[in-house]
Motif scaffolding. Structure first.
Motif, PDB file in Angstrom:
ATOM      1  N   ALA A 149       0.813  -1.230   0.095  1.00 56.11           N
ATOM      2  CA  ALA A 149      -0.091   0.018   0.059  1.00 56.11           C
ATOM      3  C   ALA A 149       0.968   1.213  -0.088  1.00 56.11           C
ATOM      4  O   ALA A 149       1.793   1.447   0.670  1.00 56.11           O
ATOM      5  CB  ALA A 149      -0.871   0.114   1.336  1.00 56.11           C
ATOM      6  N   ASP A 199      -2.801   5.193  -2.258  1.00 59.15           N
ATOM      7  CA  ASP A 199      -4.048   3.896  -2.156  1.00 59.15           C
ATOM      8  C   ASP A 199      -4.856   4.376  -0.983  1.00 59.15           C
ATOM      9  O   ASP A 199      -6.041   4.100  -1.036  1.00 59.15           O
ATOM     10  CB  ASP A 199      -3.370   2.724  -1.755  1.00 59.15           C
ATOM     11  CG  ASP A 199      -2.243   2.404  -3.373  1.00 59.15           C
ATOM     12  OD1 ASP A 199      -2.737   3.049  -4.397  1.00 59.15           O
ATOM     13  OD2 ASP A 199      -1.348   1.695  -2.940  1.00 59.15           O
ATOM     14  N   SER A 251      -7.360   7.183  -1.857  1.00 63.82           N
ATOM     15  CA  SER A 251      -8.247   6.775  -2.487  1.00 63.82           C
ATOM     16  C   SER A 251      -9.329   6.062  -2.097  1.00 63.82           C
ATOM     17  O   SER A 251     -10.623   6.212  -2.285  1.00 63.82           O
ATOM     18  CB  SER A 251      -7.435   5.952  -3.920  1.00 63.82           C
ATOM     19  OG  SER A 251      -8.566   5.704  -4.686  1.00 63.82           O
TER      20      SER A 251
END
Length: 77
Positions: free
Chosen positions: A14, A18, A21
């Motif tokens: 990650a 990420d 989002s």
């Protein structure tokens, strides 16, 4: 105002983008960061997301236990 949420059990791959989002689906994300090991630079598996005060409770309820990259994440204030 903003609140900071702890996000645990993150996938090792990650990135801060990420997380931003993922949480962006539930409300306004101000910033995100992943904590890394000082010596290796590798993710330690947890991070923090700064979110709008109004969205914090809803985000904790919606994202705690949700699947991210095949792992159930832990979200706490």
């Amino acid at each position: 105002m903003a609140r900071t949420l702890y996000v645990g059990n993150l996938p090792w791959t990650a990135k801060p983008e990420d997380i931003a989002s993922f949480f962006g689906n539930y409300g306004e994300v101000i910033s995100s960061r992943i904590i890394t090991d000082r010596e290796t630079g590798r993710s330690r598996g947890f991070g923090f997301v700064e979110v709008a005060d109004a969205d914090a409770e809803r985000m904790v309820e919606a994202a705690n236990g949700a699947d991210m990259g095949g792992r159930p994440i832990t979200v706490k204030e």
